[in-house]
Design a protein around this motif. Structure first.
Motif, mmCIF file in Angstrom:
data_model
loop_
_atom_site.group_PDB
_atom_site.id
_atom_site.type_symbol
_atom_site.label_atom_id
_atom_site.label_comp_id
_atom_site.label_asym_id
_atom_site.label_seq_id
_atom_site.Cartn_x
_atom_site.Cartn_y
_atom_site.Cartn_z
ATOM 1 N N LYS A 76 -0.908 -17.963 -5.054
ATOM 2 C CA LYS A 76 -0.079 -18.530 -3.982
ATOM 3 C C LYS A 76 -0.802 -18.490 -2.635
ATOM 4 N N LYS A 77 -1.455 -17.365 -2.348
ATOM 5 C CA LYS A 77 -2.049 -17.168 -1.019
ATOM 6 C C LYS A 77 -3.517 -17.573 -0.926
ATOM 7 N N GLY A 78 -4.209 -17.614 -2.069
ATOM 8 C CA GLY A 78 -5.594 -18.072 -2.046
ATOM 9 C C GLY A 78 -6.593 -17.019 -1.610
ATOM 10 N N PHE A 79 -6.196 -15.768 -1.551
ATOM 11 C CA PHE A 79 -7.116 -14.679 -1.233
ATOM 12 C C PHE A 79 -6.537 -13.373 -1.761
ATOM 13 N N ILE A 80 -7.379 -12.335 -1.793
ATOM 14 C CA ILE A 80 -6.941 -11.008 -2.255
ATOM 15 C C ILE A 80 -6.927 -10.089 -1.043
ATOM 16 N N SER A 81 -5.737 -9.738 -0.590
ATOM 17 C CA SER A 81 -5.593 -8.953 0.632
ATOM 18 C C SER A 81 -5.300 -7.490 0.325
ATOM 19 N N THR A 82 -5.452 -6.653 1.342
ATOM 20 C CA THR A 82 -5.082 -5.240 1.218
ATOM 21 C C THR A 82 -3.608 -5.104 0.866
ATOM 22 N N ASN A 83 -2.763 -5.940 1.473
ATOM 23 C CA ASN A 83 -1.320 -5.869 1.187
ATOM 24 C C ASN A 83 -1.024 -6.204 -0.270
ATOM 25 N N ILE A 84 -1.738 -7.178 -0.829
ATOM 26 C CA ILE A 84 -1.550 -7.514 -2.244
ATOM 27 C C ILE A 84 -1.960 -6.328 -3.109
ATOM 28 N N ILE A 85 -3.054 -5.680 -2.763
ATOM 29 C CA ILE A 85 -3.528 -4.515 -3.515
ATOM 30 C C ILE A 85 -2.493 -3.390 -3.453
ATOM 31 N N ILE A 86 -1.916 -3.174 -2.275
ATOM 32 C CA ILE A 86 -0.878 -2.139 -2.125
ATOM 33 C C ILE A 86 0.349 -2.491 -2.971
ATOM 34 N N ASP A 87 0.723 -3.769 -2.999
ATOM 35 C CA ASP A 87 1.874 -4.202 -3.805
ATOM 36 C C ASP A 87 1.605 -4.012 -5.298
ATOM 37 N N ILE A 88 0.373 -4.261 -5.721
ATOM 38 C CA ILE A 88 0.002 -4.067 -7.129
ATOM 39 C C ILE A 88 0.180 -2.599 -7.511
ATOM 40 N N GLN A 89 -0.349 -1.706 -6.662
ATOM 41 C CA GLN A 89 -0.242 -0.279 -6.960
ATOM 42 C C GLN A 89 1.212 0.192 -6.955
ATOM 43 N N LYS A 90 1.999 -0.360 -6.035
ATOM 44 C CA LYS A 90 3.425 -0.003 -5.966
ATOM 45 C C LYS A 90 4.145 -0.403 -7.255
ATOM 46 N N GLU A 91 3.852 -1.585 -7.765
ATOM 47 C CA GLU A 91 4.454 -2.059 -9.022
ATOM 48 C C GLU A 91 3.981 -1.195 -10.188
ATOM 49 N N LEU A 92 2.743 -0.800 -10.133
ATOM 50 C CA LEU A 92 2.137 -0.020 -11.207
ATOM 51 C C LEU A 92 2.745 1.375 -11.310
ATOM 52 N N ILE A 93 2.918 2.021 -10.170
ATOM 53 C CA ILE A 93 3.351 3.419 -10.133
ATOM 54 C C ILE A 93 4.860 3.563 -9.930
ATOM 55 N N SER A 94 5.503 2.497 -9.479
ATOM 56 C CA SER A 94 6.948 2.504 -9.214
ATOM 57 C C SER A 94 7.340 3.512 -8.139
ATOM 58 N N ASN A 95 6.536 3.566 -7.071
ATOM 59 C CA ASN A 95 6.949 4.354 -5.909
ATOM 60 C C ASN A 95 6.355 3.746 -4.640
ATOM 61 N N ASN A 96 6.794 4.248 -3.492
ATOM 62 C CA ASN A 96 6.379 3.677 -2.205
ATOM 63 C C ASN A 96 5.409 4.577 -1.444
ATOM 64 N N ALA A 97 4.692 5.441 -2.154
ATOM 65 C CA ALA A 97 3.807 6.394 -1.470
ATOM 66 C C ALA A 97 2.731 5.682 -0.652
ATOM 67 N N GLY A 98 2.219 4.571 -1.177
ATOM 68 C CA GLY A 98 1.234 3.782 -0.435
ATOM 69 C C GLY A 98 -0.090 4.499 -0.240
ATOM 70 N N ILE A 99 -0.782 4.152 0.872
ATOM 71 C CA ILE A 99 -2.096 4.707 1.174
ATOM 72 C C ILE A 99 -2.008 6.215 1.386
ATOM 73 N N ARG A 100 -3.014 6.952 0.912
ATOM 74 C CA ARG A 100 -3.031 8.407 1.058
ATOM 75 C C ARG A 100 -3.016 8.827 2.535
ATOM 76 N N LYS A 101 -2.170 9.758 2.845
ATOM 77 C CA LYS A 101 -2.084 10.302 4.211
ATOM 78 C C LYS A 101 -2.396 11.796 4.244
ATOM 79 N N LEU A 102 -2.243 12.466 3.097
ATOM 80 C CA LEU A 102 -2.385 13.923 3.043
ATOM 81 C C LEU A 102 -3.655 14.319 2.294
#
Length: 362
Positions: free
Chosen positions: A112-138
């Motif tokens: 749909k978007k024609g590129f692979i963005s950081t946000n798409i990568i974050i959405d993929i991981q969120k779907e994969l793990i089923s949580n909203n932890a996102g990028i490591r902070k700790l």
């Protein structure tokens, strides 16, 4: 540069690498890997409906990629899960199915978007793990030797540092360069695993990015090439070569490994596609001869979309109403094309020959 495995590798070099990543040996291997991919792309186009291979291979990849992370389920459980009540699927199988969902989410977004963005990568991981932890902070994320428990690598730490590295990763991925796309794929895969941006699911997310990158660069039309099976067979070498890039700047061995993974997997997948096509055509001729009254091209293709099917599957795909769908499935079972299996009150139908094909050792 001396790297301490116990300290966050915040000095991870940006892309592109300063080393020579296209040696004569690498470019020679890239030619054969690209040729194998082109043959797979051509073979896939011969299938009357691409879903015939996408559904089954995506599940195989989900299973293999999850197995690398010691998330184990059986092939049969996965295939059955597509036609059974979601409430009856065990947690591990659900987690593996999340991989398939994440893959398709990523593929749809990239198309749909024609590129692979950081946000798409974050959405993929969120779907994969089923949580909203996102990028490591700790702090606390380290990679250890499975046997000794020794820390072998500590990825970069700090949300702003990780986002900066991902932005560089995103720019390199989406920008045309003079490098062979498959060489670039190897570089990108190393870099993503080195950034290790999430608390969990980094390996699986990275392997989804691989196939999205291949489709994004039109090396394959649809996500049908998966490297996880190859990585499982060569798991120790895979991790060893990743470390060699980090600690020795040894890009050549790593890139050759990934090019060989692409070539070997493309050849195996092409063989699988050709076998599926041959089986589909033979099944169509058999049904046309033995059950001419129920034969249709659409019906035969549909029972190859996935290993198991049921009455609802035929109804949803407009083959007929429930009574007609039941009649068709039982007729196909009567000549051995399908095999009925009862699960609770429901009957599902196994395409035995297709299932046998996927059980064969690669």
């Amino acid at each position: 540069m001396t790297i301490d495995p116990n300290k966050p590798f915040n000095e991870l070099p940006l892309l592109p690498p300063k080393a020579d990543i296209e040696t004569k040996t690498v470019l020679k291997k890239a030619i054969t890997a690209n040729r194998a991919l082109a043959e797979l792309k051509g073979a896939s186009r011969l299938l009357p409906n691409q879903n015939i291979i996408i559904n089954t291979l995506a599940l195989e990849e989900a299973r293999d990629s999850s197995a690398i992370e010691n998330i184990i389920t059986t092939r049969d459980k996965l295939f059955r899960a597509l036609v059974t009540d979601p409430r009856k699927i065990d947690p591990v199988t659900k987690e593996v199915l999340n991989y398939r969902k994440a893959l398709w989410k990523g593929f749809t977004e990239v198309q749909k978007k024609g590129f692979i963005s950081t946000n798409i990568i974050i959405d993929i991981q969120k779907e994969l793990i089923s949580n909203n932890a996102g990028i490591r902070k700790l702090p606390g994320t380290v990679l250890e030797n499975d046997i000794t428990g020794e820390i072998i690598y500590t990825p970069p730490l700090g949300e702003s540092i990780i986002y900066s590295l991902l932005k560089n990763f995103e720019n390199y991925l989406n920008t045309n360069t003079s490098n062979d796309p498959l060489v670039k794929l190897a570089v990108l895969h190393y870099q993503f695993e080195a950034i290790h941006p999430f608390y969990d699911g980094n390996g699986r997310t990275g392997r989804i990015i691989n196939v999205l990158y291949l489709t994004f660069n039109d090396l394959i039309q649809l996500p049908v090439l998966y490297l996880s099976g190859y990585i499982i067979k060569n798991k120790e070498k895979y991790y060893q070569l990743l470390r060699k890039v980090t600690y020795e700047n040894n890009w050549e061995e790593w890139i050759l490994f990934m090019l060989n993974a692409v070539e070997t997997t493309a050849i195996e997948t092409t063989e699988k596609v050709n076998k599926i096509l041959d089986l589909l055509n033979k099944t169509a001729l058999e049904v046309k001869e033995k059950l001419p009254r129920i034969y249709s091209k659409e019906l035969i293709e549909l029972i190859f979309h996935q290993v198991y099917c049921n009455i609802n599957f035929l109804v949803e795909n407009k083959i007929g109403l429930r009574k007609t769908a039941s009649k068709y499935l039982n007729a196909l079972a009567s000549i051995g094309v399908l095999k009925p299996e009862k699960i609770g009150k429901e009957v599902i139908f196994l395409n035995t020959r297709l299932y046998k094909m996927f059980k064969e050792k690669k």
